[in-house]
Design a protein around this motif. Structure first.
Motif, PDB file in Angstrom:
ATOM      1  N   PHE A   1      49.391 -29.864 -17.746  1.00 20.26           N
ATOM      2  CA  PHE A   1      49.487 -30.327 -18.623  1.00 20.26           C
ATOM      3  C   PHE A   1      49.862 -31.810 -19.279  1.00 20.26           C
ATOM      4  CE2 PHE A   1      48.247 -30.699 -23.040  1.00 20.26           C
ATOM      5  CZ  PHE A   1      46.950 -31.085 -23.279  1.00 20.26           C
ATOM      6  N   GLU A   2      51.097 -31.775 -19.220  1.00 18.90           N
ATOM      7  CA  GLU A   2      51.313 -32.578 -19.778  1.00 18.90           C
ATOM      8  C   GLU A   2      51.507 -33.933 -18.640  1.00 18.90           C
ATOM      9  OE1 GLU A   2      56.091 -32.145 -20.225  1.00 18.90           O
ATOM     10  OE2 GLU A   2      55.191 -30.622 -20.860  1.00 18.90           O
ATOM     11  N   ALA A   3      51.485 -33.481 -17.494  1.00 17.56           N
ATOM     12  CA  ALA A   3      50.637 -34.520 -16.824  1.00 17.56           C
ATOM     13  C   ALA A   3      49.628 -35.442 -16.726  1.00 17.56           C
ATOM     14  CB  ALA A   3      51.004 -34.628 -15.341  1.00 17.56           C
ATOM     15  N   ILE A   4      48.839 -34.481 -17.439  1.00 13.57           N
ATOM     16  CA  ILE A   4      46.991 -34.597 -17.618  1.00 13.57           C
ATOM     17  C   ILE A   4      46.768 -35.690 -19.000  1.00 13.57           C
ATOM     18  CG2 ILE A   4      45.478 -34.055 -18.441  1.00 13.57           C
ATOM     19  CD1 ILE A   4      45.576 -32.011 -16.505  1.00 13.57           C
ATOM     20  N   VAL A   5      48.100 -35.305 -20.047  1.00 18.35           N
ATOM     21  CA  VAL A   5      48.045 -36.644 -20.982  1.00 18.35           C
ATOM     22  C   VAL A   5      49.035 -37.746 -20.701  1.00 18.35           C
ATOM     23  CG1 VAL A   5      49.386 -36.598 -23.020  1.00 18.35           C
ATOM     24  CG2 VAL A   5      48.242 -34.484 -22.027  1.00 18.35           C
ATOM     25  N   LEU A   6      49.636 -37.999 -20.267  1.00 18.62           N
ATOM     26  CA  LEU A   6      50.511 -39.354 -19.257  1.00 18.62           C
ATOM     27  C   LEU A   6      49.456 -40.207 -18.155  1.00 18.62           C
ATOM     28  CD1 LEU A   6      54.356 -37.826 -18.587  1.00 18.62           C
ATOM     29  CD2 LEU A   6      53.818 -38.870 -20.363  1.00 18.62           C
ATOM     30  N   GLN A   7      49.248 -39.418 -17.696  1.00 23.26           N
ATOM     31  CA  GLN A   7      47.927 -39.824 -17.070  1.00 23.26           C
ATOM     32  C   GLN A   7      47.167 -40.802 -17.738  1.00 23.26           C
ATOM     33  OE1 GLN A   7      45.672 -39.318 -12.583  1.00 23.26           O
ATOM     34  NE2 GLN A   7      44.959 -38.008 -14.360  1.00 23.26           N
ATOM     35  N   PHE A   8      46.305 -39.219 -19.011  1.00 25.02           N
ATOM     36  CA  PHE A   8      45.340 -40.768 -19.878  1.00 25.02           C
ATOM     37  C   PHE A   8      45.932 -41.376 -20.879  1.00 25.02           C
ATOM     38  CE2 PHE A   8      42.725 -36.820 -18.893  1.00 25.02           C
ATOM     39  CZ  PHE A   8      41.457 -37.504 -19.128  1.00 25.02           C
ATOM     40  N   TRP A   9      47.408 -41.273 -20.348  1.00 20.88           N
ATOM     41  CA  TRP A   9      47.642 -42.506 -21.910  1.00 20.88           C
ATOM     42  C   TRP A   9      48.196 -44.073 -21.240  1.00 20.88           C
ATOM     43  CZ3 TRP A   9      46.108 -43.052 -27.116  1.00 20.88           C
ATOM     44  CH2 TRP A   9      45.621 -41.685 -27.770  1.00 20.88           C
ATOM     45  N   GLN A  10      48.571 -43.312 -19.866  1.00 19.52           N
ATOM     46  CA  GLN A  10      49.164 -44.560 -19.446  1.00 19.52           C
ATOM     47  C   GLN A  10      48.815 -45.983 -19.398  1.00 19.52           C
ATOM     48  OE1 GLN A  10      50.594 -43.480 -15.437  1.00 19.52           O
ATOM     49  NE2 GLN A  10      48.545 -43.206 -14.837  1.00 19.52           N
ATOM     50  N   ALA A  11      49.113 -46.982 -18.985  1.00 18.30           N
ATOM     51  CA  ALA A  11      48.504 -48.288 -18.984  1.00 18.30           C
ATOM     52  C   ALA A  11      47.649 -48.154 -17.506  1.00 18.30           C
ATOM     53  CB  ALA A  11      49.067 -49.687 -19.183  1.00 18.30           C
ATOM     54  N   ALA A  12      46.484 -49.088 -16.956  1.00 20.69           N
ATOM     55  CA  ALA A  12      45.971 -48.920 -16.102  1.00 20.69           C
ATOM     56  C   ALA A  12      47.124 -50.168 -15.274  1.00 20.69           C
ATOM     57  CB  ALA A  12      44.397 -49.990 -16.281  1.00 20.69           C
TER      58      ALA A  12
END
Length: 208
Positions: free
Chosen positions: A63-74
């Motif tokens: 879940f942490e990895a999913i959150v980071l993926q959603f919020w990281q810059a393109a």
């Protein structure tokens, strides 16, 4: 120097990780955090359970990895804050980036899932806040503070000002999606919302 074999295996590993993250995102949205087991995620992703555990040992880690993926810059986007000096340009840049983050496919579903599961799994909301929203909030807060120190803005309460600015954008881009499944504002409408948020902010906080 990396060998061609090492490069190939790294590429395959990244591809499988991406499949796992997408499968988990879909399952969390469809069935909730509790019912989306790691075995179920592996099956949806088309990978073995061994591969699953090589990438993510626990569901919380996934879940942490999913959150980071959603919020990281393109990949092609500068993640650093704009340089102070022209708050209209800087705020427009940050506002557009925020709108793109909130408008990513699945972002509304992630919020719905966290809200629904928070009573039983309060750590989900904390992860979403600490790893997702808070870092971006701090980036915008620090930028606004830098403009205030430069003298281009007068901001008595930088946290409140940051909340007001981001709230004007989120209230149009994200929150209607949580209730209205067909909410899909046009790019022009989003751009107009960002421009209005910037002008409203400057009307309140511009130094001159």
């Amino acid at each position: 120097m990396e060998t061609p074999s090492a490069t190939y295996h790294q590429r395959v590993a990244l591809e499988k990780r991406a499949l796992i993250l997408q499968a988990a995102t879909d399952l969390f949205s469809e069935f909730g955090y509790d019912k989306a087991s790691l075995a179920r995620v592996a099956d949806r992703a088309g990978v073995s359970t061994a591969t699953m555990f090589n990438h993510f040992r626990t569901k919380a880690e996934l879940f942490e990895a999913i959150v980071l993926q959603f919020w990281q810059a393109a990949p092609d986007e500068d993640a650093a804050p704009p340089s102070p000096g022209d708050p209209r340009v800087g705020l427009s840049t940050l506002g557009a980036r925020y709108a793109r983050l909130l408008g990513r496919p699945g972002m509304a579903g992630l919020h719905r899932m966290v809200i629904a599961e928070a009573p039983r799994f309060p750590d989900l909301a904390r992860v979403q806040f600490d790893l997702g929203k808070q870092p971006f909030f701090e980036l915008v807060r620090d930028y606004i503070d830098s403009e205030a120190r430069e003298g281009s803005l007068r901001v008595p309460d930088v946290v409140r000002a940051t909340t007001e600015f981001l709230g004007m954008i989120a209230n149009f881009v994200l929150w209607p999606q949580l209730l209205l499944g067909d909410w899909s504002p046009t790019e022009t409408a989003v751009d107009e919302t960002i421009a209005s948020a910037v002008e409203t902010f400057l009307a309140r906080y511009a130094a001159s």
